[in-house]
Design an enzyme around this catalytic site. Structure first.
Site, PDB file in Angstrom:
ATOM      1  N   LYS A 162       0.847  -1.181   0.000  1.00  0.00           N
ATOM      2  CA  LYS A 162       0.000   0.000   0.000  1.00  0.00           C
ATOM      3  C   LYS A 162       0.893   1.245   0.000  1.00  0.00           C
ATOM      4  O   LYS A 162       2.066   1.101   0.359  1.00  0.00           O
ATOM      5  CB  LYS A 162      -0.949   0.000   1.187  1.00  0.00           C
ATOM      6  CG  LYS A 162      -0.269   0.146   2.542  1.00  0.00           C
ATOM      7  CD  LYS A 162      -1.283   0.203   3.635  1.00  0.00           C
ATOM      8  CE  LYS A 162      -1.639   1.628   3.962  1.00  0.00           C
ATOM      9  NZ  LYS A 162      -0.808   2.220   5.013  1.00  0.00           N
ATOM     10  N   LYS A 196      -1.371 -10.285  10.661  1.00  0.00           N
ATOM     11  CA  LYS A 196      -1.196 -10.329  12.116  1.00  0.00           C
ATOM     12  C   LYS A 196      -1.896 -11.567  12.673  1.00  0.00           C
ATOM     13  O   LYS A 196      -3.033 -11.867  12.290  1.00  0.00           O
ATOM     14  CB  LYS A 196      -1.772  -9.066  12.766  1.00  0.00           C
ATOM     15  CG  LYS A 196      -0.918  -7.832  12.493  1.00  0.00           C
ATOM     16  CD  LYS A 196      -1.467  -6.627  13.229  1.00  0.00           C
ATOM     17  CE  LYS A 196      -0.784  -5.348  12.792  1.00  0.00           C
ATOM     18  NZ  LYS A 196       0.525  -5.118  13.383  1.00  0.00           N
ATOM     19  N   HIS A 254      -6.386  -1.008   6.230  1.00  0.00           N
ATOM     20  CA  HIS A 254      -6.358  -1.968   7.335  1.00  0.00           C
ATOM     21  C   HIS A 254      -7.697  -2.127   8.077  1.00  0.00           C
ATOM     22  O   HIS A 254      -8.167  -3.228   8.297  1.00  0.00           O
ATOM     23  CB  HIS A 254      -5.302  -1.564   8.357  1.00  0.00           C
ATOM     24  CG  HIS A 254      -3.944  -1.316   7.765  1.00  0.00           C
ATOM     25  ND1 HIS A 254      -3.381  -2.122   6.820  1.00  0.00           N
ATOM     26  CD2 HIS A 254      -3.032  -0.339   8.004  1.00  0.00           C
ATOM     27  CE1 HIS A 254      -2.175  -1.670   6.501  1.00  0.00           C
ATOM     28  NE2 HIS A 254      -1.946  -0.577   7.208  1.00  0.00           N
ATOM     29  N   LYS A 354      -2.718   9.047  15.248  1.00  0.00           N
ATOM     30  CA  LYS A 354      -1.324   9.081  15.704  1.00  0.00           C
ATOM     31  C   LYS A 354      -1.226  10.034  16.886  1.00  0.00           C
ATOM     32  O   LYS A 354      -2.089  10.898  17.073  1.00  0.00           O
ATOM     33  CB  LYS A 354      -0.424   9.558  14.570  1.00  0.00           C
ATOM     34  CG  LYS A 354      -0.450   8.591  13.377  1.00  0.00           C
ATOM     35  CD  LYS A 354       0.826   8.639  12.581  1.00  0.00           C
ATOM     36  CE  LYS A 354       0.761   7.751  11.359  1.00  0.00           C
ATOM     37  NZ  LYS A 354       1.059   6.348  11.634  1.00  0.00           N
TER      38      LYS A 354
HETATM   39  C1  BG6 Z   1       1.086   1.350   8.049  1.00  0.00           C
HETATM   40  C2  BG6 Z   1       0.792   2.820   8.038  1.00  0.00           C
HETATM   41  O1  BG6 Z   1       0.414   0.712   6.995  1.00  0.00           O
HETATM   42  O2  BG6 Z   1       0.657   0.791   9.293  1.00  0.00           O
HETATM   43  C3  BG6 Z   1       1.489   3.502   9.201  1.00  0.00           C
HETATM   44  O3  BG6 Z   1       1.247   3.379   6.816  1.00  0.00           O
HETATM   45  C4  BG6 Z   1       1.112   2.854  10.501  1.00  0.00           C
HETATM   46  O4  BG6 Z   1       1.188   4.883   9.236  1.00  0.00           O
HETATM   47  C5  BG6 Z   1       1.313   1.341  10.425  1.00  0.00           C
HETATM   48  O5  BG6 Z   1       1.917   3.399  11.526  1.00  0.00           O
HETATM   49  C6  BG6 Z   1       0.748   0.672  11.660  1.00  0.00           C
HETATM   50  O6  BG6 Z   1       1.099  -0.674  11.643  1.00  0.00           O
HETATM   51  P1  BG6 Z   1       1.264  -1.503  12.993  1.00  0.00           P
HETATM   52  O7  BG6 Z   1       1.509  -2.887  12.533  1.00  0.00           O
HETATM   53  O8  BG6 Z   1       2.415  -0.885  13.711  1.00  0.00           O
HETATM   54  O9  BG6 Z   1      -0.023  -1.321  13.730  1.00  0.00           O
END
Ligand code: BG6
Length: 506
Positions: A162, A196, A254, A354
């Site tokens: 992505k 995951k 996601h 964030k």
């Molecule tokens: C990524 C995003 O796809 O997923 C990021 O681009 C984000 O911005 C990340 O921080 C989060 O992934 P995880 O596995 O750390 O929850």
């Protein structure tokens, strides 16, 4: 049981055939932080087929030994166990190979052809495109023209990351480009959330246990909350994030994928297309969003300056390479409805951001209240019945119920049934390991199909269209969840947003 046996049993002991893993963008960030550690981990557990190779494709004029040193240094940083043992490192290093040149130069693809033919055996090859999407068409065309999309001597698969498009039109355009040179069955679109462990467990939990199915519908479920809260800011990624924002970055990809797994019907089989057909039906049942509804079903905000762990952190607008007047959202939340027989009237509320107080991802299924209130109770001590899947950290499942407080009164208290993943005694593979392993096996169930990606962009388009016209955005202090507008999304739901700071006992 030896650790390796435990791991092998966890993933079903399947070792893929020898594969050439060609990484475009081999000197980039994704390669060093995710791909190399995942491959080294697979190697350690003997899951890279014999004679597999990891071939870096780089623009720089590196020699093979430079590439080997580079990989060594990155593993030392991100997965030191892989290199601290000299014999383990020697075996990884023997698998490393390199081609260099410009992505647009056909000569580099000829080097690849030679490199593949210099080795005996099948020519199974996985091309990992760890490069910006604007390069996908060029690389795919060159691979195709060099005969590298042809599967007569072994499989040929491409893996793309992505962002898959920025809207419906660009995603459709990308799909058309990829499908000009490769069959859809050769294309693997990564959404690392689907790799995951706890997300995969959701399917097992739903479909390998008969007890849940009678409850899994509008008669018993009040609403579903899906939350991904991150404590980090955008770091050095302003270039990408300024044009993406939290909604595109996390929700369209996601969180909507996770939502389809919660809402889908049992598939006919675990074949990739049977699973993806069911996910697609969920997307097609989602209620259309009208521009005039956006204000009531979607919320966005941006972090201002604040404090994280006692340290001051800058506002989003003060991050490097972010415009002073940027209206990019770093927090987004939305309420969706799935208008089908099972889910009519059950809101699915999704939120992500964030610089929130903690890093927690979870799915919460909140059940309806009992129809009759027989017991007098203090609202604070009794919990809603909810089933929580913690995706990270502390992966596990938790069911909140109400029970009697021991004693002579009929006082009530909330109790929890906890099933932490740690209890099950297996090492947990990283999402990228699971996904790379699946690509090598040709298992496409955890990857998004072209129609799913396009449909999800269609659903969210009205929200993005309204937001792009807004000239201002509300802000929340970094390190806080102080975004009052988000509460309106739960107006017709039982209870509040879940407190993500809850810690579960082992
Ligand atoms: C990524 C995003 O796809 O997923 C990021 O681009 C984000 O911005 C990340 O921080 C989060 O992934 P995880 O596995 O750390 O929850």
């Amino acid at each position: 049981m030896a650790a390796s046996d435990k791991f092998a049993s966890l993933i079903g002991s399947i070792r893929p055939e020898a594969t050439n893993i060609v990484i475009f963008g081999a000197s980039g960030d994704l390669t060093k932080r995710k791909l190399l550690p995942a491959l080294a981990h697979m190697h350690r557990w003997n899951l890279l087929g014999p004679n597999s190779r990891i071939i870096g494709a780089v623009r720089e004029h590196w020699t093979k030994s430079h590439w080997q040193n580079y990989v060594h240094d990155q593993l030392l940083r991100y997965f030191p166990d892989a290199v601290l043992n000299p014999s383990s490192w020697r075996r990884i290093s023997d698998k490393l190979d390199l081609v260099n040149g410009d992505l647009a130069d056909p000569e580099m693809y000829q080097q690849l052809v030679k490199s593949l033919h210099a080795h005996e055996g099948k020519k199974n090859t996985l091309f990992y495109l760890a490069i910006p999407p604007s390069w996908y068409a060029c690389v795919c065309q060159n691979l195709h023209d060099a005969g590298l999309a042809d599967e007569s001597e072994g499989f040929r698969r491409i893996v793309v990351e992505k962002p898959f498009g920025m809207d419906y039109e660009s995603a459709k355009g990308l799909n058309t480009q990829l499908q000009t040179y490769f069959q859809e069955s050769q294309i693997y679109r990564i959404d690392h959330y689907l790799g995951k462990e706890a997300v995969q467990n959701l399917m097992i939990f739903r479909f390998a246990n008969a007890v849940l199915e009678p409850l899994w519908n509008r008669n018993y479920i009040d609403h579903v909350q899906i939350s991904v809260s991150e404590s980090l800011g955008i770091g050095y990624r302003a270039g990408y994030y300024e044009s993406s924002g939290a909604f595109r970055d996390m929700i369209q990809s996601h969180l909507m994928q996770v939502m389809t797994l919660v809402a889908m019907e049992p598939p006919v089989s675990l074949d990739a297309d049977d699973v993806r057909d069911e996910k697609m039906k969920v997307l097609r049942s989602m209620r259309e969003i009208k521009p005039e509804d956006v204000g009531s079903i979607a919320v966005r905000a941006q972090y201002g300056a604040g404090e994280m762990d006692g340290e001051s952190v800058p506002a989003y607008r003060d991050e490097e390479n972010v415009a002073d007047d940027s209206c990019t959202e770093t927090f987004a939340a939305v309420k969706f409805h799935v208008d089908n027989w099972r889910w009519q009237g059950v809101p699915f509320v999704l939120r992500t951001g964030k610089r929130l107080p903690q890093r927690v991802s979870e799915i919460c299924i909140r059940f309806k209240e009992p129809p009759q209130k027989l017991f007098q109770c203090d609202e604070d001590t009794v919990r809603h019945n909810e089933l929580v899947f913690r995706l990270q950290p502390d992966e596990g499942m938790h069911l909140s119920m109400t029970s009697k407080q021991p004693g002579l009164s009929t006082a009530l208290r909330g109790v929890q049934l906890n099933a932490p993943y740690g209890m099950m005694g297996s090492g947990m593979p990283e999402a990228y390991e699971t996904l790379l392993h699946d690509v090598m096996l040709g298992e496409a169930g955890l990857f998004s199909r072209a129609d799913e990606v396009e449909e999800s962009w269609k659903i969210v388009a009205p929200i993005l269209d309204v937001w792009v016209k807004e000239k201002d955005i509300s802000s929340y202090p970094a390190g806080s969840f102080s975004i009052p507008e988000v509460d309106k999304l739960l107006d017709d739901c039982e209870g509040d947003w879940r407190d993500l700071g809850v810690h579960y006992e082992e």
